[in-house]
Design a protein around this motif. Structure first.
Motif, mmCIF file in Angstrom:
data_model
loop_
_atom_site.group_PDB
_atom_site.id
_atom_site.type_symbol
_atom_site.label_atom_id
_atom_site.label_comp_id
_atom_site.label_asym_id
_atom_site.label_seq_id
_atom_site.Cartn_x
_atom_site.Cartn_y
_atom_site.Cartn_z
ATOM 1 N N GLU A 127 0.840 -1.202 0.000
ATOM 2 C CA GLU A 127 0.000 0.000 0.000
ATOM 3 C C GLU A 127 0.881 1.260 0.000
ATOM 4 O O GLU A 127 0.526 2.286 -0.588
ATOM 5 N N VAL A 128 2.047 1.142 0.639
ATOM 6 C CA VAL A 128 2.987 2.273 0.657
ATOM 7 C C VAL A 128 3.457 2.555 -0.768
ATOM 8 O O VAL A 128 3.489 3.706 -1.215
ATOM 9 N N LEU A 129 3.768 1.496 -1.497
ATOM 10 C CA LEU A 129 4.228 1.676 -2.881
ATOM 11 C C LEU A 129 3.118 2.268 -3.760
ATOM 12 O O LEU A 129 3.369 3.152 -4.584
ATOM 13 N N ALA A 130 1.882 1.809 -3.575
ATOM 14 C CA ALA A 130 0.752 2.346 -4.354
ATOM 15 C C ALA A 130 0.657 3.859 -4.143
ATOM 16 O O ALA A 130 0.492 4.635 -5.098
ATOM 17 N N ASN A 131 0.785 4.294 -2.895
ATOM 18 C CA ASN A 131 0.676 5.724 -2.606
ATOM 19 C C ASN A 131 1.879 6.511 -3.096
ATOM 20 O O ASN A 131 1.755 7.659 -3.504
ATOM 21 N N ASN A 143 3.240 10.025 -16.955
ATOM 22 C CA ASN A 143 2.280 8.937 -17.129
ATOM 23 C C ASN A 143 2.609 7.783 -16.176
ATOM 24 O O ASN A 143 3.610 7.811 -15.455
ATOM 25 N N LEU A 144 1.764 6.749 -16.185
ATOM 26 C CA LEU A 144 1.901 5.667 -15.194
ATOM 27 C C LEU A 144 3.273 4.999 -15.267
ATOM 28 O O LEU A 144 3.928 4.801 -14.240
ATOM 29 N N GLY A 145 3.706 4.664 -16.502
ATOM 30 C CA GLY A 145 4.989 3.964 -16.659
ATOM 31 C C GLY A 145 6.112 4.741 -15.991
ATOM 32 O O GLY A 145 6.926 4.183 -15.242
ATOM 33 N N GLU A 146 6.148 6.056 -16.241
ATOM 34 C CA GLU A 146 7.228 6.874 -15.702
ATOM 35 C C GLU A 146 7.079 7.026 -14.174
ATOM 36 O O GLU A 146 8.081 7.002 -13.440
ATOM 37 N N ALA A 151 9.225 5.798 -8.876
ATOM 38 C CA ALA A 151 8.969 5.243 -7.532
ATOM 39 C C ALA A 151 9.963 4.122 -7.235
ATOM 40 O O ALA A 151 10.504 4.034 -6.129
ATOM 41 N N LEU A 152 10.211 3.296 -8.245
ATOM 42 C CA LEU A 152 11.099 2.142 -8.015
ATOM 43 C C LEU A 152 12.531 2.588 -7.716
ATOM 44 O O LEU A 152 13.275 1.890 -7.026
ATOM 45 N N ILE A 231 15.117 0.161 -15.052
ATOM 46 C CA ILE A 231 14.611 1.183 -14.144
ATOM 47 C C ILE A 231 15.428 2.461 -14.302
ATOM 48 O O ILE A 231 14.979 3.555 -13.979
ATOM 49 N N GLN A 232 16.639 2.312 -14.853
ATOM 50 C CA GLN A 232 17.462 3.503 -15.131
ATOM 51 C C GLN A 232 17.063 4.154 -16.462
ATOM 52 O O GLN A 232 17.728 5.054 -16.940
#
Ligand code: F6R
Length: 615
Positions: A127-131, A143-146, A151-152, A231-232
């Motif tokens: 849930e922490v990652l979702a937020n 956008n979502l992908g970025e 986040a990662l 991720i880079q």
């Protein structure tokens, strides 16, 4: 271990997702959930228990949506419950995620997000990652992908994730470190569809073209097109594999039996056991679950380890480490006997229960008894939220994922390791110096790699199994740290191969059992190059002098035993106290391969059950 499934394409997603979860059931789990995105609305359904419970929950609902994600959860952060089940939504309900693995720095991120006003409704790191993704997406307008990628970059740990955003119904994002993730490429150029899962079992009936994501890679499927990048942010040209396996083979990860799969999972399991717990700078160990009991642990004057079967044998190994490193008088008891022994309990004495399943009645009862007597109770348990995990005052989880085969393998090496880590932790509260702690930590860090090296000798063990398969009796012998190893070797042989085997301290031999030795009664002698080597070598010579056969298990580079023993198995060099962890592996393989040679039902030996919930 958790499982993830995702779909995006032109078909209704629910039937694909639910079937996918069923295909992943073999991984073991304690709750299940599914989320579909349809006309800008998420419908989320999750339930503690099996997939069949989830199916019942949604039985009368209309589940529409051509994109969706689903999950089977093996609890790590927070007990198994509906609220902790995945998928997990972000605060605004814009982001939804399923997640395998552990986010180590989730508490730090949670603190930052809490300051920004985010609320948390579950105990999960997910849930922490979702937020975090929601926060980044909102604030940077990407956008979502970025947003997932950014986040990662802030996350430490291991994961396999699938993410959807309410305002981007054409997109699904997958990423991984440590946990596996496979993307199945299906459909046609004009009608593309993608299936994503923890392994290929949920995918194989739709397509045989799959891409295995590498660590630190992510897949962004948008508008029917797949982009893979690191991720880079470096674009990756994916290699599309052709699946040739059958579904049954895939469930066992390509291994013939769960037991073999679990034996081979040990490098990863040892890695998970130590992940986030070694404090190299201080030569110490971090155990989150023990933090509240610092004072009691400092005052601990004696320890009783309670366990049954394999877990008890690991206790016999841990006993040496607890005395050597923590200077705490330790004794090992059958869980079953502790309850019925009338014994005065000294002040400040503690009880350590060891159990893979966390449900063993004998062990559970001894915890209740210890509590009645005012002892501090600790646990080393693999199954999160199990009865023993809930009953003890403070616990340490193995984090090795579910064991499916009845014979314990990957949990047992983790049990030994955790006891040594506990001995360091308690030792650092007493006389163990930082330098001494650091020396052991350095060797512990090498264990996953050394376990992988040990597994490379599996073909040799297979050949030995062919040679010894007709034998009806076996001795397993070892000294000091490896006396418990010998007992475990014998137990594995008995339960899997149905061969009569006795495990004991090698020194016992000359006090009686030696009379059994002849050319039909071989012995496996564990003789690594350590403080007991010369004594173990003498035992080998005693057996040989009486016409017995010997398989010696020793340290790589020691050629001396090749001249004395009939066969020699090698393990890599490590610290004396860590040798049992490596020595367990060839013995598991030996019992396994002999059992296969004899045509036994290896994963479910006759008369046995995986968890023994009766006294
Ligand atoms: C042997 C084996 C058993 C268990 C014992 C305790 O391979 O698995 O001897 O070790 O029944 O079980 P747990 O660890 O679940 O308490």
């Amino acid at each position: 271990m958790c499982g993830i499934v995702g779909y995006i394409g032109k078909r209704e997603a629910y039937p694909i997702l639910i079937k996918g979860l069923e295909r992943l059931e073999y991984r073991g789990y304690d709750s299940a959930g599914v989320a579909l995105l349809n006309e800008g609305v998420f419908s989320v359904h999750k339930k503690k228990g099996k997939v069949v419970e989830l199916k019942k929950l949604v039985a009368h609902k209309k589940l529409l949506g051509k994109v969706g994600i689903a999950h089977t959860r093996w609890a790590t952060h927070g007990i198994p419950s509906d609220k902790n089940a995945h998928p997990q939504l972000s605060n605004s309900g814009d982001i939804i995620i399923v997640h395998n693995g552990i986010i180590e720095n989730y508490l730090t991120i949670k603190k930052v997000l809490t300051k920004k006003g985010y609320k948390f409704y579950s105990d999960t790191d997910t849930e922490v990652l979702a937020n975090l993704i929601e926060d980044i997406k909102k604030n940077t307008k990407v956008n979502l992908g970025e947003a997932v990628r950014l986040a990662l970059l802030e996350i430490d740990g291991a994961y396999g994730i699938l993410v959807l955003a309410k305002d981007e119904p054409d997109t699904i994002v997958v990423a991984k470190i440590g946990s596996p993730a496979v993307i199945g490429v299906g459909g046609s150029k004009t009608n593309p569809e993608f299936f994503i899962a923890s392994d290929a079992t949920p995918i194989i009936e739709y397509t045989d073209r799959v891409i295995y994501l590498e660590d630190r890679e992510m897949g962004i499927i948008k508008n029917g097109e797949l982009t893979i990048k690191t991720i880079q942010n470096k674009i990756v040209n994916p290699y599309v594999h052709k699946l040739e396996m059958k579904i049954e083979e895939l469930e066992k990860g390509g291994f013939e039996h769960f037991m073999l799969k679990e034996i081979f999972e040990q490098p990863e399991a040892l890695h998970s056991t130590i992940r986030g717990r070694l404090i190299e700078s201080d030569g110490n160990i971090k155990f989150g679950g023990l933090e509240k009991f610092q004072k009691e642990l400092k005052n601990l004057r004696s320890l009783t380890v309670v366990a049954m079967g394999t877990a008890r044998f690991t206790g016999l190994i841990g006993e040496y480490a607890l005395e050597e490193l923590a200077d705490i008088p330790t004794k090992v008891e059958y869980g079953s006997e502790f309850t019925y022994r009338k014994k005065a309990i000294a002040k400040n004495s503690g009880l350590l229960a060891i159990s893979q399943s966390g449900e063993t009645a004998d062990t559970l009862n001894s915890i209740k008894e210890a509590k009645r007597k005012g002892m501090l109770t600790l646990g080393i348990v693999n199954v999160i939220g199990s009865s023993i995990a809930r009953e003890v005052d403070a616990g340490i989880y193995n984090h090795v994922g579910p064991e499916t085969a009845v014979a314990s393998t990957k949990a047992s090496t983790s049990q030994v390791l955790l006891q040594i880590m506990l001995a360091i932790y308690l030792g650092r509260m007493r006389g163990l110096t930082k330098k001494e702690g650091q020396t052991i930590l350095k060797e512990i860090q090498k264990l996953p790699e050394l376990a992988a090296k040990t597994l490379k000798n599996s073909d040799q063990i297979k050949n030995l199994a062919k040679k010894y398969k007709k034998i009806e009796h076996f001795f397993f012998l070892g000294r000091k740290y490896n006396a418990g190893t010998a007992m475990e070797g014998a137990l594995k042989m008995k339960e899997c191969s149905y061969i009569h085997a006795e495990g004991m301290n090698a020194t016992e031999l000359k006090h009686g059992p030696l009379s059994l030795i002849d050319e039909n009664f071989p012995s496996l002698v564990i003789a690594p190059m350590d403080s007991m080597y010369e004594k173990s070598k003498s035992s080998i010579q005693e057996i040989k002098a009486r016409g017995g056969l010997v398989i010696a298990l020793t340290t790589e580079g020691n050629k001396e035993l090749e001249k004395i023993a009939n066969d020699v198995i090698y393990i890599p060099k490590t610290l004396e106290m860590l040798t049992p962890i490596l020595a367990f592996i060839p013995m598991q393989l030996f019992a396994y391969y002999i059992a296969v040679e004899r045509g036994n039902d290896v994963d479910k030996p006759r008369n046995l059950a995986k968890s023994v919930t009766v006294e």
